[in-house]
Motif scaffolding. Structure first.
Motif, PDB file in Angstrom:
ATOM      1  N   PRO A  88       0.817  -1.218   0.000  1.00  0.00           N
ATOM      2  CA  PRO A  88       0.000   0.000   0.000  1.00  0.00           C
ATOM      3  C   PRO A  88       0.853   1.271   0.000  1.00  0.00           C
ATOM      4  CG  PRO A  88      -0.136  -1.108   2.122  1.00  0.00           C
ATOM      5  CD  PRO A  88       0.670  -1.994   1.233  1.00  0.00           C
ATOM      6  N   ILE A  89       0.336   2.286  -0.674  1.00  0.00           N
ATOM      7  CA  ILE A  89       1.012   3.595  -0.672  1.00  0.00           C
ATOM      8  C   ILE A  89       0.188   4.527   0.209  1.00  0.00           C
ATOM      9  CG2 ILE A  89       1.556   5.617  -2.093  1.00  0.00           C
ATOM     10  CD1 ILE A  89       2.193   3.666  -4.363  1.00  0.00           C
ATOM     11  N   TYR A  90       0.821   4.985   1.271  1.00  0.00           N
ATOM     12  CA  TYR A  90       0.117   5.906   2.168  1.00  0.00           C
ATOM     13  C   TYR A  90       0.488   7.336   1.812  1.00  0.00           C
ATOM     14  CZ  TYR A  90      -0.562   1.721   5.012  1.00  0.00           C
ATOM     15  OH  TYR A  90      -0.899   0.470   5.445  1.00  0.00           O
ATOM     16  N   GLY A  91      -0.529   8.201   1.812  1.00  0.00           N
ATOM     17  CA  GLY A  91      -0.271   9.617   1.542  1.00  0.00           C
ATOM     18  C   GLY A  91      -1.093  10.470   2.470  1.00  0.00           C
ATOM     19  N   ILE A  92      -0.641  11.693   2.655  1.00  0.00           N
ATOM     20  CA  ILE A  92      -1.412  12.610   3.502  1.00  0.00           C
ATOM     21  C   ILE A  92      -1.853  13.802   2.658  1.00  0.00           C
ATOM     22  CG2 ILE A  92       0.630  13.884   4.371  1.00  0.00           C
ATOM     23  CD1 ILE A  92      -0.805  13.934   7.127  1.00  0.00           C
ATOM     24  N   GLY A  93      -3.075  14.265   2.899  1.00  0.00           N
ATOM     25  CA  GLY A  93      -3.608  15.431   2.185  1.00  0.00           C
ATOM     26  C   GLY A  93      -3.935  16.519   3.193  1.00  0.00           C
ATOM     27  N   ILE A  94      -3.378  17.707   2.973  1.00  0.00           N
ATOM     28  CA  ILE A  94      -3.582  18.808   3.936  1.00  0.00           C
ATOM     29  C   ILE A  94      -4.307  19.952   3.242  1.00  0.00           C
ATOM     30  CG2 ILE A  94      -2.407  20.460   5.463  1.00  0.00           C
ATOM     31  CD1 ILE A  94      -0.182  18.425   5.816  1.00  0.00           C
ATOM     32  N   GLU A  95      -5.405  20.385   3.850  1.00  0.00           N
ATOM     33  CA  GLU A  95      -6.244  21.437   3.265  1.00  0.00           C
ATOM     34  C   GLU A  95      -6.445  22.551   4.298  1.00  0.00           C
ATOM     35  OE1 GLU A  95      -7.929  22.424   0.549  1.00  0.00           O
ATOM     36  OE2 GLU A  95      -8.929  23.954   1.748  1.00  0.00           O
TER      37      GLU A  95
ATOM     38  N   GLY B  11      -8.411  20.490   7.086  1.00  0.00           N
ATOM     39  CA  GLY B  11      -8.649  19.078   6.786  1.00  0.00           C
ATOM     40  C   GLY B  11      -7.325  18.347   6.665  1.00  0.00           C
ATOM     41  N   ILE B  12      -7.210  17.213   7.357  1.00  0.00           N
ATOM     42  CA  ILE B  12      -5.983  16.406   7.259  1.00  0.00           C
ATOM     43  C   ILE B  12      -6.396  14.956   7.059  1.00  0.00           C
ATOM     44  CG2 ILE B  12      -3.883  15.641   8.429  1.00  0.00           C
ATOM     45  CD1 ILE B  12      -3.550  18.286   9.495  1.00  0.00           C
ATOM     46  N   ALA B  13      -6.166  14.445   5.857  1.00  0.00           N
ATOM     47  CA  ALA B  13      -6.579  13.068   5.584  1.00  0.00           C
ATOM     48  C   ALA B  13      -5.382  12.191   5.311  1.00  0.00           C
ATOM     49  CB  ALA B  13      -7.514  13.046   4.380  1.00  0.00           C
ATOM     50  N   ILE B  14      -5.502  10.941   5.738  1.00  0.00           N
ATOM     51  CA  ILE B  14      -4.481   9.952   5.375  1.00  0.00           C
ATOM     52  C   ILE B  14      -5.175   8.904   4.521  1.00  0.00           C
ATOM     53  CG2 ILE B  14      -2.926   8.154   6.244  1.00  0.00           C
ATOM     54  CD1 ILE B  14      -2.449  10.017   8.660  1.00  0.00           C
ATOM     55  N   SER B  15      -4.586   8.658   3.351  1.00  0.00           N
ATOM     56  CA  SER B  15      -5.228   7.712   2.442  1.00  0.00           C
ATOM     57  C   SER B  15      -4.292   6.571   2.087  1.00  0.00           C
ATOM     58  CB  SER B  15      -5.684   8.423   1.173  1.00  0.00           C
ATOM     59  OG  SER B  15      -4.569   8.685   0.358  1.00  0.00           O
TER      60      SER B  15
ATOM     61  N   GLY C 237      -4.654   6.397  -2.493  1.00  0.00           N
ATOM     62  CA  GLY C 237      -5.454   7.522  -2.978  1.00  0.00           C
ATOM     63  C   GLY C 237      -6.898   7.532  -2.550  1.00  0.00           C
ATOM     64  N   ASN C 238      -7.614   6.447  -2.847  1.00  0.00           N
ATOM     65  CA  ASN C 238      -9.061   6.536  -2.635  1.00  0.00           C
ATOM     66  C   ASN C 238      -9.572   5.837  -1.375  1.00  0.00           C
ATOM     67  OD1 ASN C 238      -8.697   3.969  -3.436  1.00  0.00           O
ATOM     68  ND2 ASN C 238     -10.049   4.046  -5.233  1.00  0.00           N
ATOM     69  N   LYS C 239      -8.699   5.098  -0.696  1.00  0.00           N
ATOM     70  CA  LYS C 239      -9.155   4.482   0.566  1.00  0.00           C
ATOM     71  C   LYS C 239      -8.748   5.415   1.706  1.00  0.00           C
ATOM     72  CE  LYS C 239      -9.072   0.341   3.329  1.00  0.00           C
ATOM     73  NZ  LYS C 239      -8.342  -0.853   3.678  1.00  0.00           N
ATOM     74  N   ILE C 240      -9.750   5.990   2.339  1.00  0.00           N
ATOM     75  CA  ILE C 240      -9.461   6.998   3.360  1.00  0.00           C
ATOM     76  C   ILE C 240      -9.376   6.353   4.741  1.00  0.00           C
ATOM     77  CG2 ILE C 240     -10.337   9.126   4.431  1.00  0.00           C
ATOM     78  CD1 ILE C 240      -9.251   9.353   1.517  1.00  0.00           C
ATOM     79  N   LEU C 241      -8.215   6.510   5.372  1.00  0.00           N
ATOM     80  CA  LEU C 241      -8.009   5.902   6.692  1.00  0.00           C
ATOM     81  C   LEU C 241      -8.357   6.885   7.814  1.00  0.00           C
ATOM     82  CD1 LEU C 241      -4.577   4.148   5.993  1.00  0.00           C
ATOM     83  CD2 LEU C 241      -6.881   3.251   5.649  1.00  0.00           C
ATOM     84  N   ALA C 242      -8.217   8.164   7.511  1.00  0.00           N
ATOM     85  CA  ALA C 242      -8.592   9.203   8.486  1.00  0.00           C
ATOM     86  C   ALA C 242      -8.888  10.464   7.684  1.00  0.00           C
ATOM     87  CB  ALA C 242      -7.440   9.464   9.451  1.00  0.00           C
ATOM     88  N   ASN C 243      -9.895  11.212   8.103  1.00  0.00           N
ATOM     89  CA  ASN C 243     -10.250  12.421   7.349  1.00  0.00           C
ATOM     90  C   ASN C 243     -10.914  13.457   8.251  1.00  0.00           C
ATOM     91  OD1 ASN C 243     -10.709  14.154   5.192  1.00  0.00           O
ATOM     92  ND2 ASN C 243     -12.628  13.152   4.588  1.00  0.00           N
ATOM     93  N   PRO C 244     -10.262  13.828   9.367  1.00  0.00           N
ATOM     94  CA  PRO C 244     -10.911  14.822  10.215  1.00  0.00           C
ATOM     95  C   PRO C 244     -10.969  16.188   9.512  1.00  0.00           C
ATOM     96  CG  PRO C 244      -8.679  14.422  10.988  1.00  0.00           C
ATOM     97  CD  PRO C 244      -8.932  13.433   9.886  1.00  0.00           C
TER      98      PRO C 244
ATOM     99  N   SER D 109      -3.260   8.707  14.508  1.00  0.00           N
ATOM    100  CA  SER D 109      -3.736   7.694  15.453  1.00  0.00           C
ATOM    101  C   SER D 109      -4.988   7.006  14.898  1.00  0.00           C
ATOM    102  CB  SER D 109      -3.899   8.302  16.847  1.00  0.00           C
ATOM    103  OG  SER D 109      -5.217   8.581  17.124  1.00  0.00           O
ATOM    104  N   THR D 110      -5.879   7.727  14.209  1.00  0.00           N
ATOM    105  CA  THR D 110      -7.063   7.077  13.605  1.00  0.00           C
ATOM    106  C   THR D 110      -6.637   6.120  12.494  1.00  0.00           C
ATOM    107  OG1 THR D 110      -8.291   9.107  14.016  1.00  0.00           O
ATOM    108  CG2 THR D 110      -9.327   7.535  12.529  1.00  0.00           C
ATOM    109  N   ALA D 111      -5.669   6.576  11.674  1.00  0.00           N
ATOM    110  CA  ALA D 111      -5.253   5.756  10.524  1.00  0.00           C
ATOM    111  C   ALA D 111      -4.444   4.536  10.959  1.00  0.00           C
ATOM    112  CB  ALA D 111      -4.436   6.611   9.560  1.00  0.00           C
ATOM    113  N   GLY D 112      -3.831   4.636  12.141  1.00  0.00           N
ATOM    114  CA  GLY D 112      -3.030   3.513  12.624  1.00  0.00           C
ATOM    115  C   GLY D 112      -1.711   3.361  11.878  1.00  0.00           C
ATOM    116  N   ILE D 113      -1.188   4.468  11.372  1.00  0.00           N
ATOM    117  CA  ILE D 113       0.148   4.420  10.757  1.00  0.00           C
ATOM    118  C   ILE D 113       1.019   5.517  11.375  1.00  0.00           C
ATOM    119  CG2 ILE D 113      -0.769   3.562   8.540  1.00  0.00           C
ATOM    120  CD1 ILE D 113       0.171   6.406   7.431  1.00  0.00           C
TER     121      ILE D 113
END
Ligand code: KG4
Length: 360
Positions: A8-15, A22-26, A29-36, A72-76
């Motif tokens: 798996p390729i993990y990436g972070i998106g910061i908005e 918004g800070i998401a870890i995917s 790309g399309n599987k969202i592990l955390a998206n507060p 912590s939500t994404a577990g990575i």
């Protein structure tokens, strides 16, 4: 770059371009592990709109705890990331800088690529999180608090603006109309609610007009059509005139129109120009699909009308679910993954700017 050995390729998106952090870890790309997403709406509501200086400060307060929350939500852990994607344009510069320097720190420390993201392009990739892969070409429609435009999208960073707003954005107009009607901020959802209630009323909504001897069909919408004489090969938007028209109508203090009626009338005029431009663009250019995103697409009436307009021109209509229409980190991570896979992000400008120009 490809997904090697199914690793798996993990990436972070910061908005942080406007009033949402918004800070998401995917994963891929399309599987969202955390998206507060933290929205500042309650704070700005007291002023009737976003206060830029306060927006940056609120991003600054939230961003570090939200980073921790995401991991912590994404577990990575951060050392498992392959890329950092961050919105760099367009937006409020002070707010963008908070996200940019957070991203810069992560990218430099963990020696991974920083992928600068155009916020408006990212909105069009929110559908990927809902499991719908982006396919080119498509007509992109973006309606939010800061932007209203339609785009020809032919690939990553390969976007041509076909029509833009000449003044206010659609969401901004709805917010300003709500303020004139003494309704709460943001205006879009409350106007939608009132407009629906008016539309559901049936025949009795015309009684007041009849009593006053009004002609039913003429009196139905007291606000003027937007850009009524625009030729069918032009796709511009304009929302400041209708706001002024509402202002003068309210100044006259006519009792004829209830707030419900005016909310419905305003919303109808805003959506009418959207539907006219979209229909003309689909008819003239024959796109196989229409992708519509941005906060205003949370509106169910508009979604239904766009779906009908697309069907008439044999176009597939795609729009993210409401929670992905508004600003979030997941769409930044999703578009970041696309660039990461293509490897064509080295030349993207990292300039943090309010400009919405493409291709820089
Ligand atoms: O994309 P977005 O979340 O972010 C900014 O551009 O800041 O869009 C916010 C805009 C606001 O103007 C809001 O009034 C509008 O989206 N909006 C809606 C609805 N929900 C939010 N407009 C119409 N109907 C809605 N249900």
């Amino acid at each position: 770059m490809e997904i090697i050995n199914n690793k798996p390729i993990y990436g972070i998106g910061i908005e942080s371009s406007c009033d949402e952090t918004g800070i998401a870890i995917s994963q891929n790309g399309n599987k969202i592990l955390a998206n507060p997403v933290y929205t500042q709406i309650d704070f700005h509501a007291q002023y009737g709109g976003v206060v830029p200086e306060s927006a940056s400060r609120l991003h600054l307060e939230k961003i570090a705890p939200m980073l921790q929350e995401s991991f912590s939500t994404a577990g990575i852990t951060p050392d498992q990331l392959s890329y950092v994607a961050v919105t760099v344009r367009p937006g409020l510069v002070g707010s963008l800088l908070v996200g940019y320097y957070t991203a810069r720190a992560l990218a430099d420390f963990y020696e991974i690529p920083l992928i600068p993201i155009h916020h408006l392009e990212a909105h069009l990739y929110a559908i990927e999180i809902a499991g719908i892969p982006v396919q080119y070409p498509f007509l992109g429609l973006l309606l939010s608090g800061g932007n209203s435009a339609i785009y020809k999208v032919e690939g990553l960073s390969n976007i041509t603006t076909m029509g833009d707003t000449l003044d206010d954005a659609a969401g901004e107009a709805l917010d300003k109309a709500a303020a004139l009607l003494n309704l709460s901020y943001p205006g879009g959802p409350v106007i939608e609610k009132l407009a629906r209630s008016f539309a559901n009323k049936g025949e009795e909504k015309f009684d007041v007009l009849r009593e006053k001897g009004g002609v039913r069909n003429l009196a139905r919408n007291p606000l003027p059509k937007i850009l009524a004489t625009q030729p069918s090969d032009k796709y511009e938007f304009s929302f400041s005139g209708i706001k002024t028209a509402l202002y003068y109508l309210l100044e006259k203090k006519e009792k004829t129109y209830t707030p419900e009626h005016l909310a419905w009338a305003f919303q109808e005029r805003v959506f009418e120009i959207v539907l006219r431009n979209v229909t003309n663009a689909l008819t003239n250019k024959k796109f196989p699909r229409l992708v519509a995103a941005g906060g205003v697409l949370a509106n169910q009436t508009l979604k239904k009308q766009l779906a009908e307009a697309a069907q008439k021109t044999n176009t597939e209509f795609i729009s993210p679910p409401p929670e992905l229409c508004t600003d979030n980190g997941a769409m930044i991570a999703a578009l970041g993954f696309r660039y990461f896979q293509n490897g064509n992000f080295e030349n993207l400008s990292q300039e943090v700017t309010s400009s919405k120009k493409w291709g820089v």
